[in-house]
Design a protein around this motif. Structure first.
Motif, PDB file in Angstrom:
ATOM      1  N   ALA A  12       0.759  -1.241   0.112  1.00  0.00           N
ATOM      2  CA  ALA A  12      -0.176   0.085   0.085  1.00  0.00           C
ATOM      3  C   ALA A  12       0.912   1.252  -0.022  1.00  0.00           C
ATOM      4  O   ALA A  12       0.584   2.148  -0.667  1.00  0.00           O
ATOM      5  CB  ALA A  12      -0.887  -0.011   1.144  1.00  0.00           C
ATOM      6  N   ARG A  13       1.960   1.228   0.911  1.00  0.00           N
ATOM      7  CA  ARG A  13       2.646   2.478   0.852  1.00  0.00           C
ATOM      8  C   ARG A  13       3.422   2.464  -0.427  1.00  0.00           C
ATOM      9  O   ARG A  13       3.517   3.636  -1.004  1.00  0.00           O
ATOM     10  CB  ARG A  13       4.116   2.129   1.797  1.00  0.00           C
ATOM     11  N   GLN A  14       3.907   1.569  -1.140  1.00  0.00           N
ATOM     12  CA  GLN A  14       4.571   1.680  -2.606  1.00  0.00           C
ATOM     13  C   GLN A  14       3.443   2.131  -3.655  1.00  0.00           C
ATOM     14  O   GLN A  14       3.857   2.958  -4.412  1.00  0.00           O
ATOM     15  CB  GLN A  14       5.292   0.506  -2.834  1.00  0.00           C
ATOM     16  N   ALA A  15       2.551   1.590  -3.350  1.00  0.00           N
ATOM     17  CA  ALA A  15       1.555   1.992  -4.373  1.00  0.00           C
ATOM     18  C   ALA A  15       1.016   3.259  -4.471  1.00  0.00           C
ATOM     19  O   ALA A  15       0.943   3.873  -5.523  1.00  0.00           O
ATOM     20  CB  ALA A  15       0.331   0.956  -4.314  1.00  0.00           C
ATOM     21  N   LEU A  16       0.641   3.977  -3.309  1.00  0.00           N
ATOM     22  CA  LEU A  16       0.384   5.134  -2.930  1.00  0.00           C
ATOM     23  C   LEU A  16       1.645   6.395  -3.420  1.00  0.00           C
ATOM     24  O   LEU A  16       1.197   7.339  -4.034  1.00  0.00           O
ATOM     25  CB  LEU A  16      -0.004   5.572  -1.675  1.00  0.00           C
ATOM     26  N   PHE A  17       2.849   5.929  -2.947  1.00  0.00           N
ATOM     27  CA  PHE A  17       4.100   6.612  -3.479  1.00  0.00           C
ATOM     28  C   PHE A  17       4.193   6.791  -5.027  1.00  0.00           C
ATOM     29  O   PHE A  17       4.393   8.026  -5.321  1.00  0.00           O
ATOM     30  CB  PHE A  17       5.230   6.067  -2.764  1.00  0.00           C
ATOM     31  N   PHE A  18       3.795   5.845  -5.766  1.00  0.00           N
ATOM     32  CA  PHE A  18       4.188   5.749  -7.131  1.00  0.00           C
ATOM     33  C   PHE A  18       2.740   6.555  -7.920  1.00  0.00           C
ATOM     34  O   PHE A  18       3.280   7.300  -8.986  1.00  0.00           O
ATOM     35  CB  PHE A  18       4.418   4.485  -7.633  1.00  0.00           C
ATOM     36  N   LEU A  19       1.797   6.437  -7.205  1.00  0.00           N
ATOM     37  CA  LEU A  19       0.556   7.155  -7.599  1.00  0.00           C
ATOM     38  C   LEU A  19       0.558   8.622  -7.607  1.00  0.00           C
ATOM     39  O   LEU A  19       0.513   9.261  -8.491  1.00  0.00           O
ATOM     40  CB  LEU A  19      -0.560   6.560  -7.129  1.00  0.00           C
ATOM     41  N   ILE A  20       1.261   9.074  -6.513  1.00  0.00           N
ATOM     42  CA  ILE A  20       1.374  10.371  -6.071  1.00  0.00           C
ATOM     43  C   ILE A  20       2.667  10.959  -7.105  1.00  0.00           C
ATOM     44  O   ILE A  20       2.284  11.925  -7.575  1.00  0.00           O
ATOM     45  CB  ILE A  20       1.667  10.707  -4.707  1.00  0.00           C
ATOM     46  N   LYS A  21       3.599  10.264  -7.240  1.00  0.00           N
ATOM     47  CA  LYS A  21       4.730  10.526  -8.245  1.00  0.00           C
ATOM     48  C   LYS A  21       4.196  10.900  -9.409  1.00  0.00           C
ATOM     49  O   LYS A  21       4.573  11.817 -10.079  1.00  0.00           O
ATOM     50  CB  LYS A  21       5.953   9.607  -7.916  1.00  0.00           C
ATOM     51  N   GLN A  22       3.570   9.913  -9.988  1.00  0.00           N
ATOM     52  CA  GLN A  22       3.054  10.058 -11.258  1.00  0.00           C
ATOM     53  C   GLN A  22       1.932  10.977 -11.731  1.00  0.00           C
ATOM     54  O   GLN A  22       1.778  11.770 -12.585  1.00  0.00           O
ATOM     55  CB  GLN A  22       2.622   8.509 -12.047  1.00  0.00           C
ATOM     56  N   GLN A  23       1.006  11.030 -10.612  1.00  0.00           N
ATOM     57  CA  GLN A  23      -0.158  11.879 -10.996  1.00  0.00           C
ATOM     58  C   GLN A  23      -0.449  13.226 -10.287  1.00  0.00           C
ATOM     59  O   GLN A  23      -1.062  14.291 -10.730  1.00  0.00           O
ATOM     60  CB  GLN A  23      -1.257  11.098 -10.560  1.00  0.00           C
ATOM     61  N   CYS A  24       0.478  13.604  -9.200  1.00  0.00           N
ATOM     62  CA  CYS A  24       0.497  14.678  -8.352  1.00  0.00           C
ATOM     63  C   CYS A  24       1.688  15.372  -8.295  1.00  0.00           C
ATOM     64  O   CYS A  24       2.346  15.431  -7.149  1.00  0.00           O
ATOM     65  CB  CYS A  24      -0.181  14.297  -7.193  1.00  0.00           C
ATOM     66  N   PRO A  25       2.227  16.111  -9.182  1.00  0.00           N
ATOM     67  CA  PRO A  25       3.620  16.731  -9.216  1.00  0.00           C
ATOM     68  C   PRO A  25       3.625  17.999  -8.213  1.00  0.00           C
ATOM     69  O   PRO A  25       4.774  18.295  -7.691  1.00  0.00           O
ATOM     70  CB  PRO A  25       3.791  17.192 -10.508  1.00  0.00           C
ATOM     71  N   GLN A  26       2.688  18.488  -7.750  1.00  0.00           N
ATOM     72  CA  GLN A  26       2.463  19.642  -6.651  1.00  0.00           C
ATOM     73  C   GLN A  26       2.753  18.828  -5.233  1.00  0.00           C
ATOM     74  O   GLN A  26       2.854  19.719  -4.541  1.00  0.00           O
ATOM     75  CB  GLN A  26       1.030  20.248  -6.934  1.00  0.00           C
ATOM     76  N   VAL A  27       2.915  17.397  -5.211  1.00  0.00           N
ATOM     77  CA  VAL A  27       3.134  17.055  -3.904  1.00  0.00           C
ATOM     78  C   VAL A  27       4.391  16.095  -3.958  1.00  0.00           C
ATOM     79  O   VAL A  27       4.769  15.674  -4.960  1.00  0.00           O
ATOM     80  CB  VAL A  27       1.851  15.967  -3.689  1.00  0.00           C
ATOM     81  N   THR A  28       5.457  16.600  -2.706  1.00  0.00           N
ATOM     82  CA  THR A  28       6.515  16.017  -2.793  1.00  0.00           C
ATOM     83  C   THR A  28       6.309  14.889  -1.471  1.00  0.00           C
ATOM     84  O   THR A  28       5.968  15.680  -0.435  1.00  0.00           O
ATOM     85  CB  THR A  28       7.724  17.044  -2.334  1.00  0.00           C
ATOM     86  N   VAL A  29       6.685  13.862  -1.524  1.00  0.00           N
ATOM     87  CA  VAL A  29       6.619  13.102  -0.459  1.00  0.00           C
ATOM     88  C   VAL A  29       7.910  12.655   0.152  1.00  0.00           C
ATOM     89  O   VAL A  29       8.945  12.647  -0.362  1.00  0.00           O
ATOM     90  CB  VAL A  29       6.219  11.157  -1.069  1.00  0.00           C
ATOM     91  N   LYS A  30       7.965  13.543   1.719  1.00  0.00           N
ATOM     92  CA  LYS A  30       9.147  13.810   2.145  1.00  0.00           C
ATOM     93  C   LYS A  30       9.408  12.584   2.935  1.00  0.00           C
ATOM     94  O   LYS A  30      10.698  12.465   3.553  1.00  0.00           O
ATOM     95  CB  LYS A  30       8.989  14.910   2.947  1.00  0.00           C
TER      96      LYS A  30
END
Length: 258
Positions: A12-30
């Motif tokens: 679940a962590r990995q799936a959400l991380f890559f979804l955010i990275k691909q779809q939401c450039p305005q969000v940076t996962v810190k």
């Protein structure tokens, strides 16, 4: 926006991380945390605007992190496999509530709400009151949330998405739970039965014994002739413990009056 992901399941962590990275450039996962304790450490060292927060985790559930977020402007998006947490999420002032597997369009909508919430926090009291309608969005979605009847059952490489109505009963085996579903499938999950008891209690399920939960919609008979026994739609029989029998009878009466 700077964000962290808090979830005890690696997939679940990995799936959400890559979804955010691909779809939401305005969000940076810190940062990515496997527990509430790990999330607290990240929050102390990083300026975080947004937390993607799972609820069902060992030791501390996701709601226990909210007191740590009250002192700053961090927004929370609940990410969970279970719709039963929706009301509590609203009370805790989460900006949105996403059910796994997370849909990209719903993710975009949730992040937009979080950005609006951040803007509201920076406004004066008068401006804030004029824009209070943003808070209503989660309430307006409650009927849709309640209508969802699927559950995610994690395994080593991902998870099964199962219709709750197809689950006949769940058996406990030490730290594992085995789901018996139509048409005769068995799915083993490395979680305690108690966790699913709280998740499914509003979905016509009842714990009838320390080692089993049944879906009363799949019960075809009940007899106390030779002990307390229920028969299920697959022909299996299950004993209702005397300690659990009052709750079982109460639940059965409530369900079959509908």
């Amino acid at each position: 926006m700077n964000a962290i992901i808090v979830d005890d399941e690696e997939y679940a962590r990995q799936a959400l991380f890559f979804l955010i990275k691909q779809q939401c450039p305005q969000v940076t996962v810190k940062g990515i945390a496997r527990s509430v304790a790990e999330a607290r450490k990240i929050l102390k060292s990083e300026k975080i605007d947004l937390v993607f927060l799972d609820i069902s985790m060992p030791l501390e559930d996701g709601f226990s992190l909210f007191p740590d977020l009250e002192k700053n402007t961090t927004s929370v998006i609940i990410t969970t496999a279970y719709n039963q947490h929706a009301v509590k999420a609203i009370r805790a002032s989460a900006v949105d509530y996403l059910l796994k597997p997370i849909d990209k369009d719903e993710l975009h909508t949730a992040i937009k709400k979080a950005d609006e919430w951040r803007t509201l926090r920076s406004m004066s009291a008068a401006q804030f009151n004029n824009h209070a309608m943003v808070y209503n969005s989660l309430h307006e979605n409650m009927n849709e949330i309640k209508a969802i009847r699927k559950i995610n059952l994690p395994h080593t490489h991902g998870f099964h998405v199962v219709d709750v109505s197809s689950i006949m009963y769940i058996l406990a085996d030490s730290n594992y739970s085995t789901f018996h579903t139509e048409p005769g499938d068995k799915i083993v999950v490395s979680k305690h039965l108690k966790e699913y008891e709280s998740i499914l209690e509003d979905c016509d399920f009842c714990r009838i014994h320390k080692s089993r939960i049944i879906n009363l919609r799949h019960m075809i008979s009940y007899s106390n002739k030779n002990g307390l026994v229920v028969k299920m739609s697959d022909g299996s029989e299950h004993t209702v413990s005397r300690r659990k029998s009052p709750k079982f009878m109460e639940t059965a009466r409530r369900i079959f009056r509908k």
